[in-house]
Design a protein around this motif. Structure first.
Motif, PDB file in Angstrom:
ATOM      1  N   PRO A   1      -9.386  -1.869  -4.444  1.00 22.82           N
ATOM      2  CA  PRO A   1     -10.804  -1.880  -4.826  1.00 22.82           C
ATOM      3  C   PRO A   1     -11.760  -1.945  -3.634  1.00 22.82           C
ATOM      4  CG  PRO A   1      -9.551  -3.328  -6.257  1.00 22.82           C
ATOM      5  CD  PRO A   1      -8.629  -2.927  -5.136  1.00 22.82           C
ATOM      6  N   ALA A   2     -11.357  -2.614  -2.575  1.00 23.22           N
ATOM      7  CA  ALA A   2     -12.209  -2.709  -1.391  1.00 23.22           C
ATOM      8  C   ALA A   2     -12.209  -1.423  -0.577  1.00 23.22           C
ATOM      9  CB  ALA A   2     -11.757  -3.875  -0.511  1.00 23.22           C
ATOM     10  N   LEU A   3     -11.170  -0.605  -0.741  1.00 20.79           N
ATOM     11  CA  LEU A   3     -11.041   0.615   0.054  1.00 20.79           C
ATOM     12  C   LEU A   3     -11.679   1.829  -0.620  1.00 20.79           C
ATOM     13  CD1 LEU A   3      -7.328   0.120   1.157  1.00 20.79           C
ATOM     14  CD2 LEU A   3      -9.329  -0.015   2.651  1.00 20.79           C
TER      15      LEU A   3
ATOM     16  N   ARG B   1      -4.546  -1.307  10.607  1.00 19.35           N
ATOM     17  CA  ARG B   1      -5.950  -1.686  10.810  1.00 19.35           C
ATOM     18  C   ARG B   1      -6.717  -1.831   9.491  1.00 19.35           C
ATOM     19  NH1 ARG B   1      -5.108   2.339  14.620  1.00 19.35           N
ATOM     20  NH2 ARG B   1      -6.278   3.887  13.415  1.00 19.35           N
ATOM     21  N   GLU B   2      -6.559  -0.881   8.578  1.00 20.56           N
ATOM     22  CA  GLU B   2      -7.368  -0.866   7.360  1.00 20.56           C
ATOM     23  C   GLU B   2      -6.700  -1.572   6.181  1.00 20.56           C
ATOM     24  OE1 GLU B   2      -8.813   2.947   6.224  1.00 20.56           O
ATOM     25  OE2 GLU B   2      -9.949   3.249   8.070  1.00 20.56           O
ATOM     26  N   LEU B   3      -5.411  -1.360   6.036  1.00 27.11           N
ATOM     27  CA  LEU B   3      -4.699  -1.945   4.906  1.00 27.11           C
ATOM     28  C   LEU B   3      -4.228  -3.362   5.217  1.00 27.11           C
ATOM     29  CD1 LEU B   3      -3.841  -1.000   2.060  1.00 27.11           C
ATOM     30  CD2 LEU B   3      -1.673  -0.244   3.050  1.00 27.11           C
ATOM     31  N   GLY B   4      -4.180  -3.675   6.504  1.00 19.08           N
ATOM     32  CA  GLY B   4      -3.696  -4.992   6.903  1.00 19.08           C
ATOM     33  C   GLY B   4      -2.208  -5.143   6.705  1.00 19.08           C
TER      34      GLY B   4
ATOM     35  N   LEU C   1     -12.173   5.745  -9.417  1.00 15.42           N
ATOM     36  CA  LEU C   1     -10.909   5.028  -9.536  1.00 15.42           C
ATOM     37  C   LEU C   1     -10.374   4.743  -8.135  1.00 15.42           C
ATOM     38  CD1 LEU C   1      -8.560   3.893 -11.198  1.00 15.42           C
ATOM     39  CD2 LEU C   1      -7.580   6.210 -11.254  1.00 15.42           C
ATOM     40  N   ALA C   2     -10.471   3.508  -7.709  1.00 18.49           N
ATOM     41  CA  ALA C   2     -10.008   3.145  -6.366  1.00 18.49           C
ATOM     42  C   ALA C   2      -8.518   3.442  -6.241  1.00 18.49           C
ATOM     43  CB  ALA C   2     -10.288   1.673  -6.095  1.00 18.49           C
ATOM     44  N   THR C   3      -8.165   4.240  -5.261  1.00 17.80           N
ATOM     45  CA  THR C   3      -6.798   4.748  -5.151  1.00 17.80           C
ATOM     46  C   THR C   3      -6.300   4.648  -3.723  1.00 17.80           C
ATOM     47  OG1 THR C   3      -7.260   6.338  -6.930  1.00 17.80           O
ATOM     48  CG2 THR C   3      -5.315   6.748  -5.576  1.00 17.80           C
ATOM     49  N   VAL C   4      -5.072   4.184  -3.580  1.00 20.27           N
ATOM     50  CA  VAL C   4      -4.412   4.155  -2.277  1.00 20.27           C
ATOM     51  C   VAL C   4      -3.143   5.000  -2.358  1.00 20.27           C
ATOM     52  CG1 VAL C   4      -3.265   2.737  -0.534  1.00 20.27           C
ATOM     53  CG2 VAL C   4      -5.315   1.887  -1.669  1.00 20.27           C
ATOM     54  N   VAL C   5      -3.009   5.937  -1.436  1.00 24.19           N
ATOM     55  CA  VAL C   5      -1.826   6.785  -1.315  1.00 24.19           C
ATOM     56  C   VAL C   5      -1.050   6.344  -0.086  1.00 24.19           C
ATOM     57  CG1 VAL C   5      -0.996   9.127  -0.929  1.00 24.19           C
ATOM     58  CG2 VAL C   5      -2.963   8.739  -2.441  1.00 24.19           C
ATOM     59  N   LEU C   6       0.232   6.074  -0.260  1.00 30.20           N
ATOM     60  CA  LEU C   6       1.082   5.646   0.852  1.00 30.20           C
ATOM     61  C   LEU C   6       2.072   6.754   1.191  1.00 30.20           C
ATOM     62  CD1 LEU C   6       1.883   1.977  -0.223  1.00 30.20           C
ATOM     63  CD2 LEU C   6       0.048   2.796   1.272  1.00 30.20           C
ATOM     64  N   ARG C   7       1.885   7.356   2.358  1.00 26.02           N
ATOM     65  CA  ARG C   7       2.861   8.335   2.843  1.00 26.02           C
ATOM     66  C   ARG C   7       3.974   7.560   3.542  1.00 26.02           C
ATOM     67  NH1 ARG C   7      -0.848  13.057   5.664  1.00 26.02           N
ATOM     68  NH2 ARG C   7      -1.609  13.989   3.713  1.00 26.02           N
ATOM     69  N   THR C   8       5.017   7.272   2.798  1.00 24.79           N
ATOM     70  CA  THR C   8       6.098   6.479   3.346  1.00 24.79           C
ATOM     71  C   THR C   8       7.052   7.338   4.163  1.00 24.79           C
ATOM     72  OG1 THR C   8       7.407   6.768   1.326  1.00 24.79           O
ATOM     73  CG2 THR C   8       6.004   4.807   1.464  1.00 24.79           C
ATOM     74  N   ALA C   9       7.520   6.777   5.261  1.00 25.29           N
ATOM     75  CA  ALA C   9       8.594   7.394   6.020  1.00 25.29           C
ATOM     76  C   ALA C   9       9.905   7.165   5.269  1.00 25.29           C
ATOM     77  CB  ALA C   9       8.644   6.803   7.422  1.00 25.29           C
ATOM     78  N   ARG C  10      11.007   7.471   5.890  1.00 24.37           N
ATOM     79  CA  ARG C  10      12.309   7.370   5.221  1.00 24.37           C
ATOM     80  C   ARG C  10      12.686   5.921   4.933  1.00 24.37           C
ATOM     81  NH1 ARG C  10      16.605  11.441   7.898  1.00 24.37           N
ATOM     82  NH2 ARG C  10      15.655  13.377   7.171  1.00 24.37           N
TER      83      ARG C  10
ATOM     84  N   ALA D   1       4.421  -2.944   1.239  1.00 28.33           N
ATOM     85  CA  ALA D   1       3.236  -2.118   1.477  1.00 28.33           C
ATOM     86  C   ALA D   1       2.531  -1.780   0.165  1.00 28.33           C
ATOM     87  CB  ALA D   1       3.626  -0.840   2.211  1.00 28.33           C
ATOM     88  N   HIS D   2       3.297  -1.513  -0.882  1.00 30.13           N
ATOM     89  CA  HIS D   2       2.697  -1.202  -2.184  1.00 30.13           C
ATOM     90  C   HIS D   2       1.986  -2.418  -2.777  1.00 30.13           C
ATOM     91  CE1 HIS D   2       5.228   2.364  -1.830  1.00 30.13           C
ATOM     92  NE2 HIS D   2       4.601   2.882  -2.864  1.00 30.13           N
ATOM     93  N   VAL D   3       2.573  -3.592  -2.616  1.00 32.16           N
ATOM     94  CA  VAL D   3       1.927  -4.808  -3.107  1.00 32.16           C
ATOM     95  C   VAL D   3       0.596  -5.022  -2.392  1.00 32.16           C
ATOM     96  CG1 VAL D   3       2.132  -7.320  -3.318  1.00 32.16           C
ATOM     97  CG2 VAL D   3       4.127  -5.867  -3.760  1.00 32.16           C
ATOM     98  N   GLN D   4       0.594  -4.803  -1.078  1.00 27.88           N
ATOM     99  CA  GLN D   4      -0.641  -4.949  -0.311  1.00 27.88           C
ATOM    100  C   GLN D   4      -1.677  -3.893  -0.710  1.00 27.88           C
ATOM    101  OE1 GLN D   4      -1.687  -7.256   1.472  1.00 27.88           O
ATOM    102  NE2 GLN D   4      -3.105  -6.534   3.052  1.00 27.88           N
ATOM    103  N   ALA D   5      -1.225  -2.673  -0.933  1.00 28.05           N
ATOM    104  CA  ALA D   5      -2.145  -1.604  -1.339  1.00 28.05           C
ATOM    105  C   ALA D   5      -2.790  -1.917  -2.677  1.00 28.05           C
ATOM    106  CB  ALA D   5      -1.396  -0.279  -1.413  1.00 28.05           C
TER     107      ALA D   5
END
Length: 322
Positions: free
Chosen positions: A219-221, A283-286, A166-175, A210-214
């Motif tokens: 799937p590519a990541l 770099r990776e997520l663009g 399951l292709a998964t992206v986790v975003l550690r968001t700052a405040r 950022a979530h929309v981009q993730a």
């Protein structure tokens, strides 16, 4: 794509739902609290609620629902485990069963801050340099149940990517919260938020983007974990200067910053103890945040509205509905 958005009534959800829709997605919102973007009322900790939402026809999950640090005074430890850990597992298992090819989860940079690091940030003799935090920072020792459970949820995401594909992206968001800090009183309000855009904050609009981009890139990541914060105007080589005399370094980078701050009754920080590095996401997520510290200064120069939200009276829909 038909997207299940958890936490749809929350601060991020109210910005993220329209952003997903603008990107061409159909959004079904799930939240304990009612809201204009919420169609399914219930908790992610209840597998029956999750299954009911999935039954509406869902292609992907964007999981922002969580109990947060301010909730520590309102909820027992078990509630954090139920919502942040079991809730994440329920969604991952439901996504796997439905054959989804992507999953996005909101995490937090807060889990990177141990109690020792937080206490030592202001002690120049103990930590002579600002701590530079990126995805390789560790070992991690979260200082409260919020951080502990979000780190566990990250582990579940990593496991499902590795074991189930399951292709998964986790975003550690700052405040990006709009209310005042619940522990710091000086500097207060807008002054603190402006300073934090140097090293530990982003706007809620950038968090949504950022979530929309993730969602698009997942799937590519395969699996990706990224810090998301406004790009700092510093490098690792500035770590000692940031701790010793941050104001001097800021004046060197932004010559009119102190004058602009003073005109509003604000002060520059004397010392900065940490910097979040969003370079890997760039770099990776663009993805790079649109709003940064320079945007604050431009607003001060022109008299335009500040480019971030500040609402000292804000409370979450969950807190208001208790």
């Amino acid at each position: 794509m038909r997207v299940l958005l958890t936490g749809s009534s929350g601060w991020l959800g109210r910005f993220l739902a329209p952003a997903l829709q603008a990107a061409g997605h159909t959004v079904t919102g799930l939240d304990l609290a009612p809201g204009p973007e919420t169609q399914v009322l219930g908790s992610v900790a209840d597998r029956r609620v999750v299954d009911r939402a999935m039954g509406l026809g869902i292609d992907a999950v964007v999981h922002t629902a969580a109990l947060h640090k301010p909730d520590i005074v309102r909820y027992p430890v078990q509630a954090f485990i139920d919502v942040n850990v079991t809730g994440t597992l329920n969604l991952l298992e439901a996504a796997k069963a439905a054959g989804h090819d992507r999953f996005v989860m909101t995490s937090t940079t807060s889990l990177m801050i141990s109690e020792a690091l937080r206490k030592n940030e202001g002690r120049r003799e103990e930590t002579p340099e600002a701590v530079w935090l990126d995805e390789q920072t560790g070992p991690l020792a979260p200082r409260n149940i919020y951080g502990v459970t979000k780190l566990a949820a990250e582990g579940l995401c990593r496991l499902h990517a590795a074991e189930h594909g399951l292709a998964t992206v986790v975003l550690r968001t700052a405040r990006f919260f709009p209310e005042d800090d619940d522990t710091l009183s000086q500097p207060s309000g807008e002054n603190l938020k402006a300073i934090e855009l140097l090293h530990r904050r982003l706007t809620v609009e950038d968090a949504a983007a950022a979530h929309v981009q993730a969602l698009a890139k997942a799937p590519a990541l395969g699996f990706g974990l990224y810090i998301v914060s406004a790009s700092p105007p510093f490098t690792r080589a500035d770590a000692a200067a940031l701790k010793a005399d941050a104001a001097a370094l800021i004046r060197a980078r932004f010559p009119d910053a102190e004058t602009l701050f003073a005109a509003r009754g604000w002060q520059l920080p004397k010392s900065l103890g940490r910097v979040y590095d969003p370079g890997l996401a760039e770099r990776e997520l663009g993805f790079r945040c649109h709003t940064d510290f320079a945007a604050v200064l431009q607003a001060l120069r022109t008299g335009a509205p500040l480019p971030f939200a500040h609402d000292p009276d804000y409370s979450s829909p969950l807190a208001r509905n208790r």
